[in-house]
Design a protein around this motif. Sequence first.
Motif, PDB file in Angstrom:
ATOM      1  N   MET A 121       0.820  -1.218   0.000  1.00  0.00           N
ATOM      2  CA  MET A 121       0.000   0.000   0.000  1.00  0.00           C
ATOM      3  C   MET A 121       0.854   1.269   0.000  1.00  0.00           C
ATOM      4  SD  MET A 121      -3.238   0.153   2.525  1.00  0.00           S
ATOM      5  CE  MET A 121      -4.307  -1.110   1.847  1.00  0.00           C
ATOM      6  N   GLY A 122       1.899   1.279   0.819  1.00  0.00           N
ATOM      7  CA  GLY A 122       2.706   2.488   0.955  1.00  0.00           C
ATOM      8  C   GLY A 122       3.717   2.685  -0.155  1.00  0.00           C
ATOM      9  N   LYS A 125       1.121   3.460  -6.172  1.00  0.00           N
ATOM     10  CA  LYS A 125       0.188   4.569  -6.364  1.00  0.00           C
ATOM     11  C   LYS A 125      -1.212   4.091  -5.972  1.00  0.00           C
ATOM     12  CE  LYS A 125      -0.944   7.906  -9.966  1.00  0.00           C
ATOM     13  NZ  LYS A 125      -0.787   8.234 -11.388  1.00  0.00           N
ATOM     14  N   HIS A 126      -1.509   2.847  -6.299  1.00  0.00           N
ATOM     15  CA  HIS A 126      -2.752   2.209  -5.875  1.00  0.00           C
ATOM     16  C   HIS A 126      -2.588   0.706  -6.083  1.00  0.00           C
ATOM     17  CE1 HIS A 126      -6.874   2.279  -4.575  1.00  0.00           C
ATOM     18  NE2 HIS A 126      -7.288   1.593  -5.610  1.00  0.00           N
ATOM     19  N   ASN A 127      -3.372  -0.077  -5.362  1.00  0.00           N
ATOM     20  CA  ASN A 127      -3.376  -1.516  -5.629  1.00  0.00           C
ATOM     21  C   ASN A 127      -4.790  -2.068  -5.498  1.00  0.00           C
ATOM     22  OD1 ASN A 127      -3.733  -1.790  -2.832  1.00  0.00           O
ATOM     23  ND2 ASN A 127      -1.586  -2.288  -2.450  1.00  0.00           N
ATOM     24  N   TRP A 128      -4.979  -3.248  -6.047  1.00  0.00           N
ATOM     25  CA  TRP A 128      -6.301  -3.846  -6.084  1.00  0.00           C
ATOM     26  C   TRP A 128      -6.200  -5.316  -5.660  1.00  0.00           C
ATOM     27  CZ3 TRP A 128      -4.450  -0.419  -9.552  1.00  0.00           C
ATOM     28  CH2 TRP A 128      -5.258   0.628 -10.004  1.00  0.00           C
ATOM     29  N   VAL A 146      -4.139   4.263 -14.065  1.00  0.00           N
ATOM     30  CA  VAL A 146      -3.554   4.926 -12.889  1.00  0.00           C
ATOM     31  C   VAL A 146      -2.023   4.955 -13.007  1.00  0.00           C
ATOM     32  CG1 VAL A 146      -3.220   4.752 -10.383  1.00  0.00           C
ATOM     33  CG2 VAL A 146      -5.503   4.447 -11.360  1.00  0.00           C
ATOM     34  N   ARG A 151       0.957  11.814 -12.267  1.00  0.00           N
ATOM     35  CA  ARG A 151       2.343  11.464 -11.943  1.00  0.00           C
ATOM     36  C   ARG A 151       2.436   9.957 -12.073  1.00  0.00           C
ATOM     37  NH1 ARG A 151       5.469  13.054  -6.368  1.00  0.00           N
ATOM     38  NH2 ARG A 151       7.471  12.096  -6.877  1.00  0.00           N
ATOM     39  N   GLY A 180     -12.436   9.044  -7.534  1.00  0.00           N
ATOM     40  CA  GLY A 180     -11.484   9.848  -6.764  1.00  0.00           C
ATOM     41  C   GLY A 180     -10.165  10.091  -7.470  1.00  0.00           C
ATOM     42  N   TYR A 181     -10.126   9.992  -8.794  1.00  0.00           N
ATOM     43  CA  TYR A 181      -8.847  10.130  -9.492  1.00  0.00           C
ATOM     44  C   TYR A 181      -9.029  10.936 -10.771  1.00  0.00           C
ATOM     45  CZ  TYR A 181      -4.470   8.878 -11.795  1.00  0.00           C
ATOM     46  OH  TYR A 181      -3.255   8.937 -12.420  1.00  0.00           O
TER      47      TYR A 181
END
Lengths: 575, 179
Positions: A121-122, A125-128, A146, A151, A180-181
Amino acid sequence: MQLTGAQALVKSLEAQGVEVIFGLPGGAILPVYDPMIDSPIRHILVRHEQGAGHMAEGYAQVTGRPGVAMVTSGPGATNIVTPLANAAMDSTPLVVIAGQVARASIGTDAFQECDTTGITMGVTKHNWLVTDAQDLPAVIAEAFYVATTGRPGPVLVDVPKDVSNATMDWYEPGVVDLAGYHPREVGDKDLVRQAAHLIQRSERPVIYAGGGILKSRASKALLAFAELTGIPVVTTLMARGAFPDSHALCLGMPGMHGNYTAVTAMQRSDCLIALGSRFDDRVTGKLSEFAKDAKVIHVDIDPAEIGKVRMPDVGIAGDCRLVIEALDDSVRALVSSGEAQADRSPWLATIRSWQEEHPLHYDRETSEGVLKPQFVVESLRDATPDDTIVVAGVGQHQMWASQYWRFEHPYTWVNSGGLGTMGFAVPAAIGAKVGMPDRLVWAIDGDGCFQMTAQELVTASAERIPVKVAILNNAYLGMVRQWQEMFYEERYSEVYLSPDLPDYVLWAEAMGCVGIRVEHPEEVLPAIEKANDVDDRPVVIDFRTDAMEKVYPMVPAGASNDDIVVDPRFGQGGR
Amino acid sequence: MAQPASHRRHLVTILVENKAGVLARVAGLFSRRGFNIFSLAVAPTDDERFSRLTIAVDLESVSLEQVIRQLDKLVNVVAIEELDPADATERELLLATVSADASNRGQVIELSGCFEGRIVDVGHDSLTMMLAGTPSQLDDFEALLRPFGIIALQRSGPVALKRLVRADAQSPASLARLA
C-alpha cells in the motif's frame, strides 16, 4: 464469450498493448501462466522477482510505456516490493500482477500467503485485490490508467488463484472513470502569467529541471523555452539527458555530487524555475540555506509536491510539457507587449567564470598504471555512439557515470534515484535492452551492486539479450568507504569486499557471458571495443579501479550547498 | 514556537469509496507521512457507495494543504473538506460509567441533568451516562465527573458538517480547494 479469469487477465494485458512481461511463476499464479503459452506477449523468465521488477522499470524508463511484471503470492510478491518502492520514488509506470492464495484461504496464514495489498500500500500509487473474475477487465484497465496518467507510478493487482480459475463473461472495459482520481494536466493561466512576469524580471534565473521533464516528454519544450529566455539549465540526477550536456546553457548536475557551477548557480539565483523536480534533500543540501535569495516557481503534475519542501512564490500544478509551452507563450506575449527582460549578461558571465575555475577534475596522471574509474567512464563514453543507453546502480560508480558521461538525448540514462537501490543496474539494463533492442546498452555498475542482482545475467544469456556490464571494481562498498574516510576518521567498518572474490570473469562466463578483466589503462579501450562487437550474449568487464578514488565535488550530508567541497588536490572549495 | 494544541487542531472530512482497505489507506498515509491524528470517526453515508471519515488533524509539524493534497492522491478518496471549527456544526458522543452509590447518586444525576446528559444504564453502585455535545462541552463534563470516580469512559471523536449559509450570517470557511 466465457473465459477463465486467467484467460481474461492475459487478454486484458494484450488489450493494453503489453508486448513483454518479466516474471517468474509459482503456485498461486499458475493458472495465469497457462494461457501465457498461447499469448503473443513475450515472457522473460527471471531468476529472482526483484529482477523482474527492475527489468520492467528499465523497460519503462527508456520506452515511456508501462513495464509489466508477474509474480506469485507470498515470497514472489515480497521480492518485488523493492522495485515497487523504487518505481514509486522515481515515478516509473509499473504494473505488477501478483498471484494470491484462494479467497477462502485469505487470512488463514495459508502456504505462501502474505498480505500483499497491505504490504505494498505504501509503495504503490494504488493496488487492487480482485475478488470476482468478472471484475478483471475493468481492474486491469484501471491499473494501467492509474500507472500511466498524472504522476506515473507503480500499481499492483493481486489475483487470488480461484479467481483466476473461475469463469467470467468477457467484455471490453469502457473508459476508465474513477470517482477519486482526476489528474489535472493544464496549469492555471493566471499563475503561468505571474510566473512569466517573475521570469522576465529576474536577473539570475536558473531552470531546475527534474525527472518530470522526461515523464511528460517535455525535452523539446524545455530546449525551446531555455533558448527563448536564455536561462541556464541544471539537470538533476533523474533528468540527465533531458537537456543536452553539450548545449551552452547546460550547467549539468546539481546536488550532493553536482558540479560546482550547477550547485552554486542555484545558490546565487534570484529565480529558480523548478520544472518536474521536487527539492530532494540530495539537491538542496541544508534546506534553510538553499537558494535563499531565490523566488521559486514550481511546476509539478503532483499538487502535493508544491509546497511540500520549499514554499514556492508561484506553484503551478500541471503537466510539465503543457505548462512549459504555456510559459513560452506567456513570455513571448510579454516581450511583444514591450516588457523588457532584465539584463542577464553579468549573470551568464559569472557562470562562465565558475565553469572555467571549477571544472570537474580527477587525477589523470596515473602513477604505476593505476586505473581511474572516471577514465573508464570517459573511455566508454568516447567509444560508444551518443544514443547509447547508460544504466547505473547506486554509489560512487553512479555519480561518476552521471558526471563524466555526456548526455545528448533524453531516455539514454537509467538509474535508481530516489530509493537508491543497489543492484538496480543489471536487471534495469536488461529491461532497457528489451525495450530498445537496436540500441547499445551499457550498465556501469559497482562491485557491491553487481553482487546483489548479477544472477539476472543468466536470464539475459538465456533470452539472448546482449547487454554490456562495466564493473568499476574497487573492492569496496565505495561510497560508504568514502564517508568513513571523510567523516568517520578512516575507521573502515564492514566495507571491504575483495577485488577477486568472486572472480567476476569466471562468474560471467558461468552465466553464459563473455568475461573480460582490465587492470591497466592501456587495456581499457581494446576491451570496450571487443565488448561492443559481441552481439549474441552479454559481456561483463571487470575493471580493477583505484580503491582510493573519491567522488568530488561533495556537499556533506546536512551541510549548506555553500560549503561544497572540491577535490583538495585541485584547490579550495566553497565560496 | 509550538502552537497550543487547540490551534493545531483542524477538522477534515473525507468522502471515500466504500472499498476494502480504504481505512488502512488513509491511516497508512497519516502514519508514513508522520501526520498526527487527534481523533478519527468513520461510518457509511446516506449513499452506500461512500463512507465519510471525520479526522481531527494535529498540524504541529505539517501544513493543512499538505495533508489535504496527500490525501487527495489516494485513489479511493473522492472529496476532502476542511472544516474550520468556527464554521462547523461539530458533535461528539461520550459514554461514561461512574461510581455512584446511594450517597452520591443524586449529585451525579444532577450533574448529568445540567449538561442534558442521559442515564442509559444503572447498577448497584454505578451509573452509565451518555452525553452528546461539542467536544469542549464533553471536556467540561468529563472533568466534573472525574471526582466521582470514572470507571470507564469512551468518546467517539467528533463528527461535523459545514455550518449552513444564511443570508444574515458570514459566509463559512470556503471549501479547501486544490491548486
